[in-house]
Design an enzyme around this catalytic site. Structure first.
Site, PDB file in Angstrom:
ATOM      1  N   THR A 155       0.898  -1.048  -0.097  1.00  0.00           N
ATOM      2  CA  THR A 155      -0.119  -0.066  -0.072  1.00  0.00           C
ATOM      3  C   THR A 155       0.746   1.110  -0.013  1.00  0.00           C
ATOM      4  O   THR A 155       1.909   0.953   0.371  1.00  0.00           O
ATOM      5  CB  THR A 155      -0.660   0.131   1.160  1.00  0.00           C
ATOM      6  OG1 THR A 155      -0.023   0.276   2.587  1.00  0.00           O
ATOM      7  CG2 THR A 155      -1.612  -1.130   1.368  1.00  0.00           C
ATOM      8  N   HIS A 156       0.408   2.243  -0.562  1.00  0.00           N
ATOM      9  CA  HIS A 156       1.489   3.270  -0.835  1.00  0.00           C
ATOM     10  C   HIS A 156       2.647   3.199  -1.542  1.00  0.00           C
ATOM     11  O   HIS A 156       3.651   3.739  -1.259  1.00  0.00           O
ATOM     12  CB  HIS A 156       1.783   4.293   0.366  1.00  0.00           C
ATOM     13  CG  HIS A 156       0.492   4.344   1.430  1.00  0.00           C
ATOM     14  ND1 HIS A 156      -0.503   5.300   1.313  1.00  0.00           N
ATOM     15  CD2 HIS A 156      -0.134   3.633   2.292  1.00  0.00           C
ATOM     16  CE1 HIS A 156      -1.344   5.531   2.068  1.00  0.00           C
ATOM     17  NE2 HIS A 156      -1.271   4.284   2.673  1.00  0.00           N
ATOM     18  N   SER A 277      17.268   0.732 -26.766  1.00  0.00           N
ATOM     19  CA  SER A 277      17.372   2.073 -26.775  1.00  0.00           C
ATOM     20  C   SER A 277      18.462   2.513 -27.803  1.00  0.00           C
ATOM     21  O   SER A 277      19.096   1.691 -28.569  1.00  0.00           O
ATOM     22  CB  SER A 277      18.223   2.538 -25.533  1.00  0.00           C
ATOM     23  OG  SER A 277      19.139   3.701 -25.712  1.00  0.00           O
ATOM     24  N   LYS A 283      20.330  -1.616 -22.843  1.00  0.00           N
ATOM     25  CA  LYS A 283      18.990  -1.440 -22.592  1.00  0.00           C
ATOM     26  C   LYS A 283      17.665  -2.168 -23.360  1.00  0.00           C
ATOM     27  O   LYS A 283      17.825  -2.826 -24.156  1.00  0.00           O
ATOM     28  CB  LYS A 283      18.601   0.117 -22.691  1.00  0.00           C
ATOM     29  CG  LYS A 283      19.180   0.925 -21.499  1.00  0.00           C
ATOM     30  CD  LYS A 283      18.543   2.280 -21.168  1.00  0.00           C
ATOM     31  CE  LYS A 283      17.199   2.031 -20.405  1.00  0.00           C
ATOM     32  NZ  LYS A 283      16.322   3.130 -20.415  1.00  0.00           N
ATOM     33  N   GLU A 290       4.301   1.163 -21.343  1.00  0.00           N
ATOM     34  CA  GLU A 290       4.413   2.695 -21.262  1.00  0.00           C
ATOM     35  C   GLU A 290       3.345   3.359 -22.365  1.00  0.00           C
ATOM     36  O   GLU A 290       2.506   4.165 -21.972  1.00  0.00           O
ATOM     37  CB  GLU A 290       6.023   3.032 -21.668  1.00  0.00           C
ATOM     38  CG  GLU A 290       6.769   2.890 -20.707  1.00  0.00           C
ATOM     39  CD  GLU A 290       8.171   3.210 -20.899  1.00  0.00           C
ATOM     40  OE1 GLU A 290       9.020   3.201 -19.765  1.00  0.00           O
ATOM     41  OE2 GLU A 290       8.486   3.414 -22.082  1.00  0.00           O
ATOM     42  N   TYR A 317     -31.480  16.287 -34.625  1.00  0.00           N
ATOM     43  CA  TYR A 317     -30.339  16.291 -35.021  1.00  0.00           C
ATOM     44  C   TYR A 317     -29.480  17.676 -35.272  1.00  0.00           C
ATOM     45  O   TYR A 317     -30.434  18.510 -35.517  1.00  0.00           O
ATOM     46  CB  TYR A 317     -30.061  15.331 -36.121  1.00  0.00           C
ATOM     47  CG  TYR A 317     -28.800  15.382 -36.899  1.00  0.00           C
ATOM     48  CD1 TYR A 317     -27.816  14.473 -36.644  1.00  0.00           C
ATOM     49  CD2 TYR A 317     -28.261  16.625 -37.872  1.00  0.00           C
ATOM     50  CE1 TYR A 317     -26.714  14.345 -37.273  1.00  0.00           C
ATOM     51  CE2 TYR A 317     -27.073  16.303 -38.402  1.00  0.00           C
ATOM     52  CZ  TYR A 317     -26.340  15.358 -38.226  1.00  0.00           C
ATOM     53  OH  TYR A 317     -24.947  15.501 -38.681  1.00  0.00           O
TER      54      TYR A 317
HETATM   55  N1  ARG Z   1     -22.710  13.052 -41.938  1.00  0.00           N
HETATM   56  C1  ARG Z   1     -23.582  13.185 -41.138  1.00  0.00           C
HETATM   57  C2  ARG Z   1     -23.322  12.821 -39.576  1.00  0.00           C
HETATM   58  O1  ARG Z   1     -22.339  11.946 -39.478  1.00  0.00           O
HETATM   59  C3  ARG Z   1     -24.714  12.571 -41.432  1.00  0.00           C
HETATM   60  C4  ARG Z   1     -26.384  13.212 -40.910  1.00  0.00           C
HETATM   61  C5  ARG Z   1     -26.645  14.298 -41.566  1.00  0.00           C
HETATM   62  N2  ARG Z   1     -27.777  14.548 -41.634  1.00  0.00           N
HETATM   63  C6  ARG Z   1     -28.289  15.944 -41.885  1.00  0.00           C
HETATM   64  N3  ARG Z   1     -29.436  16.314 -41.766  1.00  0.00           N
HETATM   65  N4  ARG Z   1     -27.306  16.688 -42.405  1.00  0.00           N
HETATM   66  O2  ARG Z   1     -23.805  13.253 -38.425  1.00  0.00           O
END
Ligand code: ARG
Length: 464
Positions: A155-156, A277, A283, A290, A317
């Site tokens: 721990t620690h 390295s 090395k 990493e 959208y």
């Molecule tokens: N290329 C657009 C996207 O990836 C697709 C949807 C586009 N729809 C729109 N109404 N312009 O989101």
């Protein structure tokens, strides 16, 4: 061919706009999902009497042909087409003419992109789950070979109590099991079809969303179309799950880096998965762990980026949402290659049991056992026993011994009631095995944990 043949916008767009607006350079990754989705869509349109059989057949043949063109590497992705959805529709029109124009009946790019993206995320959940099972199998194999391998539990980052290496490895098996479960439930929760929601409000066509969903392997359809075309929770969940997975990978990587250093020498990474390295010929560098640790940062970045994109968006959208994809593609690929290479690194590393054991002789790992002995056998309260043990530790340091190496005679100087049996209590292996409570480090309990993981993997059988 332009982006979308539009009523409102006349004339062609500027090159700069095309460059800024287009997503085809990255969303071409979704070509398979787009084609599969469109085939299901026209099958539904035909079944519902919205398009005729000959159009449906021609569209499906054309789409199959396009898929082949893409996979054979002679398809032309053009920035003028804006995105993969328009690209495929435009190419289909070139190939089969006006019938292609029926494909977009009763849908919009908004539900189309939601569908493609959901199917991509669904696929990635499945791929990652498979890779996690391979990783778990290697961890269990290592555990089985090391139930008696003592090393200092810390721990620690300070020596604390002796544990066995299998137990330590099974801590990671537990983390990766939770990851498995997260990807699995993400898959199940989001296996819901968005297609048929159209732009935002549904459609007046007599569609059958359930039928289309069934063709595409979804277990149901979404409830509310407005939510569906605005929703990217499924992508966020994947990004979060990958972030947690990479955090686990990063913690294990950190230990691999420490363990492979000369200071620890607990493991040696195989030559196949080590680097050298450019200047220091002696090395052997742990570049793989990493990089795994380093790549965790970009994966967190992708999660935060998408959360930020979405936070202020009104329904439904908005073009901002096009920014959802690159991070998801990047995180998914990062997680996949990370799981693959980590599995290999673990599979091929060698374990130096002797070095682990030697390290347990430093740090008075059985000091707690001595305090417990004073409490249970010599009538001390735990706090007083703790204090006296502290004095004994000081004495051991002075004479250059570990507490586990003190003789009963030496210990009696501090408390005459101490008996010969103390020597076995403070012995390191016994100290480890004394921790026999449920989920503890004793060899017996560790073996039960191995059995648990083995049964779990066996039970997965037919997975998703
Ligand atoms: N290329 C657009 C996207 O990836 C697709 C949807 C586009 N729809 C729109 N109404 N312009 O989101």
């Amino acid at each position: 061919m332009g982006k979308v043949a539009s009523g409102k916008i006349k004339g062609s767009s500027s090159k700069l706009l095309d460059e800024f607006n287009a997503s085809i350079s990255f969303d071409k990754e979704l070509y398979k999902e787009d084609i599969t989705g469109s085939i299901a869509h026209v099958q539904m349109l035909y079944r519902q009497g919205i398009i005729d059989k000959s159009s449906k057949d021609k569209i499906i043949r054309g789409l199959d042909y396009i898929k082949k063109e893409i996979e054979d590497g002679f398809y032309r992705f053009d920035i003028k087409d804006e995105d993969i959805h328009m690209s495929i529709e435009n190419r289909l029109t070139e190939l089969i003419g006006d019938d292609a124009k029926k494909m977009h009946t009763a849908r919009s790019r908004n539900d189309q992109v939601a569908l493609d993206f959901r199917m991509y995320v669904r696929r990635k959940n499945r791929d990652l789950v498979e890779l996690l099972i391979s990783l778990e199998s290697v961890l269990i194999k290592i555990a089985k070979e090391n139930t008696d391998t003592l090393l200092p539990g810390m721990t620690h980052l300070q020596h604390a109590q002796p544990i066995n290496f299998a137990y330590h490895i099974l801590a990671y098996a537990s983390m990766f099991k939770r990851d498995y479960e997260r990807f699995n439930t993400c898959y199940t929760r989001n296996n819901i079809s968005p297609i048929g929601c159209a732009a935002l409000a549904g459609t007046p066509y007599p569609t059958d969303r359930e039928y289309e969903a069934k063709i595409l392997g979804f277990k149901g359809v979404s409830i509310n179309c407005l939510d569906t075309v605005s929703d990217r929770d499924f992508a966020l969940e994947l990004l979060f799950n990958i972030s947690v997975l990479m955090m686990h990978i990063s913690r294990l990587s950190e230990e691999l880096i420490l363990w492979s250093s000369s200071e620890f020498g607990f493991i040696e990474l195989s030559d196949e998965y080590s680097t050298s390295s450019s200047i220091m010929p002696q090395k052997k560098n742990p570049d793989v762990p990493e990089l795994l640790r380093g790549k965790t940062g970009r994966v967190y970045g992708n999660l935060i980026a998408l959360l930020t994109v979405l936070k202020g968006l009104p329904l439904a959208y908005n073009k901002d949402m096009q920014e959802d994809k690159e991070g998801v593609f990047d995180s998914s690929k990062t997680a996949e290659i990370s799981l693959k290479i980590l599995t290999k690194v673990l599979e091929t590393m060698s374990i130096n049991k002797e070095a682990m054991k030697k390290a347990t002789k430093k740090g008075h790992l059985s000091a707690t056992d001595l305090a417990d002995y004073l409490t249970t056998k010599c009538g001390y309260t735990f706090r007083d026993a703790y204090k006296l043990t502290g004095e004994i530790v000081g004495y051991a340091d002075e004479i250059g011994k570990d507490v586990s190496e003190l003789s009963v005679e030496e210990l009696r100087r501090f408390e005459p009631d101490i008996k010969k049996d103390v020597e076995s209590v403070i012995q390191l292996e016994n100290s480890m095995n004394a921790r026999n409570s449920q989920g503890g480090t004793s060899t017996e309990e560790t073996k039960k944990q191995i059995e648990y993981f083995e049964k779990w993997i066996e039970s997965l059988g037919e997975r998703l």
